[in-house]
Design an enzyme around this catalytic site. Structure first.
Site, PDB file in Angstrom:
ATOM      1  CD  GLU A 117      -0.392 -36.973  12.126  1.00 36.11           C
ATOM      2  OE1 GLU A 117      -0.675 -37.177  10.932  1.00 36.11           O
ATOM      3  OE2 GLU A 117       0.648 -36.407  12.485  1.00 36.11           O
ATOM      4  CG  ASP A 190       3.090 -38.654  12.350  1.00 39.17           C
ATOM      5  OD1 ASP A 190       2.803 -39.438  13.266  1.00 39.17           O
ATOM      6  OD2 ASP A 190       2.863 -38.897  11.148  1.00 39.17           O
ATOM      7  CG  ASP A 192       6.198 -34.327  10.580  1.00 39.71           C
ATOM      8  OD1 ASP A 192       5.195 -33.923  11.206  1.00 39.71           O
ATOM      9  OD2 ASP A 192       6.120 -35.084   9.596  1.00 39.71           O
ATOM     10  CD  GLU A 194       1.433 -32.211   6.741  1.00 39.46           C
ATOM     11  OE1 GLU A 194       0.298 -32.344   6.271  1.00 39.46           O
ATOM     12  OE2 GLU A 194       2.463 -32.535   6.138  1.00 39.46           O
ATOM     13  CE1 TYR A 407       6.407 -39.563  11.365  1.00 35.86           C
ATOM     14  CE2 TYR A 407       8.120 -37.905  11.092  1.00 35.86           C
ATOM     15  CZ  TYR A 407       6.817 -38.320  10.917  1.00 35.86           C
ATOM     16  OH  TYR A 407       5.920 -37.486  10.289  1.00 35.86           O
ATOM     17  NE  ARG A 409       5.499 -38.398   5.747  1.00 32.26           N
ATOM     18  CZ  ARG A 409       4.591 -39.287   6.147  1.00 32.26           C
ATOM     19  NH1 ARG A 409       4.540 -39.628   7.420  1.00 32.26           N
ATOM     20  NH2 ARG A 409       3.751 -39.830   5.295  1.00 32.26           N
ATOM     21  CG  HIS A 453      12.336 -36.811  13.329  1.00 29.30           C
ATOM     22  ND1 HIS A 453      11.572 -36.392  14.377  1.00 29.30           N
ATOM     23  CD2 HIS A 453      11.892 -36.140  12.251  1.00 29.30           C
ATOM     24  CE1 HIS A 453      10.683 -35.511  13.957  1.00 29.30           C
ATOM     25  NE2 HIS A 453      10.873 -35.331  12.663  1.00 29.30           N
TER      26      HIS A 453
END
Length: 870
Positions: A117, A190, A192, A194, A407, A409, A453
């Protein structure tokens, strides 16, 4: 959406405030031409959707209210829209490299493209992968719903129409070109929900040039972490993707459909959102609780006690006449005080016990934001921006770009076996076996945790905070990065240490019909507190913790106690405190509103939109926020209900698990929502056209005065408008009545007509205006008593407000002479004691007041102690 602001709010680091020079923020918006109702609705929809920020909230597209850094020129005008297709740009890229070959280029076996990203992440990962891999950055999302229309089939099955985001066509073309030239494409956005959607969008854009697409999850950007991810590819998880699509479409529907109603009924530029509107409601309801709060009187009685041995100690009334002491009046408190003063007391009971205080789990996203707010005074937005950089990798000297944390989030407290082994070895080596529990401490997750995670932790234990501080000594964000990394490191290390042990003592002291109680404790073993102490959440808890740490003298039953300084004190119950960033994050988390990755953007959004403002690190609803919240609660009670929002988050989790079809979920929402929309269009209070009658008459023409709503809030206007343009400021009292704000007189006279000037309030703050308005329209800014430091300018510094309502300080000659001086902190007419600069700037926050010079490094006040300690 711009490449520098993706859906997770990942922005380039904000420029530091200029020491002396920086360009002015815009202080006035050009007046636009009137538009047809359909055009207005389209603009409202565009503003409503705008830049999404993680939760897909409706967001008005406005210029950031940031001053330009010193020495930089004004931004160029917005470039024309790129009408080329991705394929046309791709062909141009081929042409730049010698043109397309007659035969397809032979792909080297084993070659691979990795798409991440961010460019920072690409640099760090590229270092670990070596020459056999090409790493490209998508810079966030590459596709989204169109801005000019809703882009969703509302009458069918909610099929979305996606398009490449403006400004991302070249990025997509470069990824397509690289995908053609490599055998395998690893989509490493990433790890997750999204990120899964971003991987799917990229795959949809490149699948016609390369079908060998694999999804990889990089939870920590280390050599081992990257290698493990590449070794375990999988297919794109369409359940996760569908959950993210459903969220995006849901938020598009809410923003697109409600915002035009607010434009029509209240004012242009307003917006609503599924999550942001609930957050605004929480702030408004807390404000209403505070306004309605009626304090109750109560009393405390304390005494300084002296035993046979030092030290003296404090005790508080505990029981009175055989019952728990709760004095409510002065008479009751004085009666207790008289009893205590009648003679010496005696120790009635002594209870000693060992108390253990356990460590807390390593950070999840919400807890990191809360502790960073309490301990470091970082906003949630700033915390996540810094954590993003620590995760993606920062330059560490000879080591190059290195990812320092996992990570950021996450809602899980889980730690990998390898990381646990490294941590336990570190604790043994640095602190000794006394600080290491026999078995690893175990922590549970919250009920709705996805557990996708690990907890937020350092990636490598060899990178201690001291070592990182040395490596980042020259980094522009070094001090803040080090503070946050140290917080994460200490919390992680402490989470696997033994509890702190205290010897706690409770002593009851008899004096007639009164019983006093004294408490104290002594730390017996530091345990995890040797590394990390949890920040207390409020003043009451902090005071209780401080009281518990009092040292008591050796006491036994029957010991005589002399009571000195008996103090009856009056108190009043306090209203619930206003939300801080830490407490609002906690409230959102407890109610199940939003996801950990959205909290920072929720809070920045409600402030940017003008619904809430921050004062002294607390959230206050604005008049606009209270008005819009009231309208939404009345017309859309389900949308702004925290239970509905939490249930929708739970339903989205079920979509991710494959238990619920995302189209059916949207259908179940939209059917009743459509009826509410139609009702709101017809029945919502029309504030824009509303006139509230008053008892006042216009002093200029004698006609009645009415309360109206404008872009700066409520005001008093003559009913004879437009022939009479007389207006006055008003405020609404708690009882619902209105009160005129007396005009602020000044010694200034109008340069044009000589009439006195008065203080008026406008969109960009207070200013001086001629009292003969509208015959004379002269205005001027209000001086702070500080002359502009620019050579030859001759202007003075005045307070202004940005388009989003944020105060800043600029030169009065910004329009006449294009003077570019600007400062975020308030200039005060006090010379610098070091360099004799004509003024210094003042910053006020919860820690106090700090003065500093823009020309040299001198500063004084709130931050000195912290700097010295560091």
């Amino acid at each position: 959406m711009s490449p520098s602001d993706d859906k997770k709010g990942r922005k380039a680091p904000p420029a530091k405030q200029a020491k002396a020079k920086s360009a002015k923020p815009a202080a006035k918006e050009p007046a636009g031409k009137s538009a047809s109702s359909s055009a207005k609705a389209a603009k409202a929809a565009k503003a409503a959707d705008g830049k999404s920020e993680g939760n897909g909230e409706a967001r008005a597209k406005t210029r950031p209210d940031k001053a330009r850094p010193a020495g930089k020129t004004a931004k160029a005008s917005k470039p024309a829209k790129d009408t080329r297709t991705v394929q046309e740009i791709e062909a141009e890229l081929d042409a730049e490299h010698g043109g397309p070959a007659k035969k397809p280029k032979k792909v080297k076996p084993g070659s691979a493209l990795v798409v991440v990203e961010s460019p920072a992440k690409a640099r760090t990962i590229g270092k670990y992968l070596g020459s056999g891999f090409v790493v490209k950055a998508s810079v966030g999302h590459v596709r989204d719903l169109p801005k000019s229309k809703i882009g969703v089939d509302l009458e069918g099955d909610f099929e979305p129409v996606y398009e490449v985001i403006e400004g991302k066509k070249k990025v997509v073309a470069e990824i397509r070109k690289a995908a053609r030239e490599n055998e395998t494409v690893y989509l490493a956005s990433d790890p997750d929900r999204e990120g899964e959607a971003i991987a799917w969008h990229i795959s949809e854009e490149i699948k016609d040039v390369n079908t060998n697409l694999r999804r990889v999850l990089i939870n920590e950007i280390t050599k081992k972490g990257v290698a493990a991810a590449i070794a375990a590819p999988r297919e794109i998880d369409m359940h996760k993707t569908d959950a993210q699509q459903a969220r995006r479409i849901l938020d598009r529907i809410v923003g697109y459909e409600i915002s035009p109603i607010l434009w029509n009924k209240v004012q242009r530029g307003l917006s609503a959102g599924r999550v942001q509107s609930v957050a605004v409601r929480l702030v408004c309801e807390r404000d209403a609780e505070i306004a309605a709060f009626k304090p109750d009187e109560y009393w405390s009685v304390e005494a300084t006690c002296r035993a046979g041995e030092p030290p003296p100690f404090e005790a508080r009334i505990w029981r009175w006449n055989g019952e728990k002491a709760e004095p409510r009046t002065a008479d009751e408190a004085q009666a207790i005080a008289a009893e205590l003063a009648a003679g010496d007391a005696v120790v009635a009971s002594v209870e000693r016990k060992e108390r253990r205080k356990k460590p807390q789990a390593p950070f999840i996203t919400s807890k990191l934001q809360q502790d960073a707010a309490r301990k470091l005074r970082f906003s949630a937005k700033r915390t996540m921006a810094l954590a993003q950089r620590l995760y993606e990798g920062v330059e560490l000297g000879d080591e190059g770009p290195t990812g320092l944390i996992t990570y950021m989030r996450t809602d899980s407290t889980r730690v990998s076996d390898d990381a646990m082994a490294a941590l336990r070895a570190h604790i043994t080596e640095v602190y000794g076996t006394d600080y290491l529990p026999d078995a690893p401490n175990q922590y549970g997750n919250k009920e709705r945790a996805q557990d996708a995670h690990e907890a937020i932790r350092p990636t490598l234990m060899e990178w201690s905070p001291d070592r990182v501080a040395t490596a980042l000594a020259e980094h522009p964000e070094g001090p803040e990065l080090i503070k946050l990394y140290t917080l994460i490191w200490q919390r992680f290390v402490a989470s696997q240490m033994v509890p702190a042990v205290y010897d706690a003592t409770t002593v009851d002291i008899d004096r007639g019909q009164a019983v006093l109680r004294a408490t104290g404790q002594v730390m017996k073993f530091a345990g995890y507190t040797k590394v990390y102490e949890v920040a207390e959440t409020d003043d009451a808890k902090a005071e209780a913790a401080e009281a518990a740490d009092r040292l008591l003298p050796p006491l036994e039953i029957g010991h005589a106690i002399k009571l000195e300084s008996i103090r009856p004190e009056q108190h009043f119950t306090q209203p619930p405190p206003r939300f801080s960033e830490a407490s609002l994050v906690k409230e959102l988390e407890e109610r199940g509103i939003g996801r950990p990755s959205t909290y920072a953007s929720i809070m920045s959004t409600i402030v940017d939109r003008g619904y809430v403002e921050k004062r002294d690190a607390r959230f206050f609803p604005t008049e606009l926020g209270i008005l819009v919240n009231g309208l939404l609660v009345e017309s859309f009670p389900e949308i702004v209900n925290s239970d509905f929002t939490a249930k929708m988050e739970s339903d989205l989790d079920k979509v991710e698990e494959g238990a619920v079809d995302w189209r059916k979920l949207l259908g179940g929402f939209y059917t009743p929502f459509k009826d509410e929309l139609e009702k709101a269009r017809n029945e919502m209070r029309d504030v824009k056209r509303e006139e509230i009658a008053t008892e006042w008459t216009c002093e200029k023409c004698g006609k009645p005065m009415v309360i109206k709503w404008g872009r700066n809030g409520s005001f008093l206007a003559c009913q004879g408008y437009p022939e009479c343009r007389n207006t006055q400021e008003v405020v609404k009292n708690l009882d619902g009545t209105w009160e005129k704000v007396p005009p602020q007189t000044t010694d200034e006279v109008c340069e044009v007509c000589g009439a006195p000037m008065t203080v008026k309030r406008g969109r960009f703050g207070s200013f001086l205006a001629c009292t003969k308005y509208p015959e004379c329209k002269t205005t001027k800014p209000i001086s702070l008593g500080v002359k502009c430091p620019r050579p030859g300018c001759g202007g003075f510094i005045a307070e202004k407000r940005s388009r989003r309502g944020k105060p800043f300080y600029g030169c009065s000659n910004w329009a006449k002479k294009q003077c570019d001086f600007v400062a975020w902190d308030k200039p005060v007419p006090q010379p610098c004691p070091i360099c004799n600069a004509k003024f210094v700037v003042k910053k006020e926050n919860k820690r106090g007041v700090m003065l500093r010079c823009l020309e040299c490094d001198w500063k004084q006040g709130a931050d000195e102690a912290e700097d010295n300690a560091a």
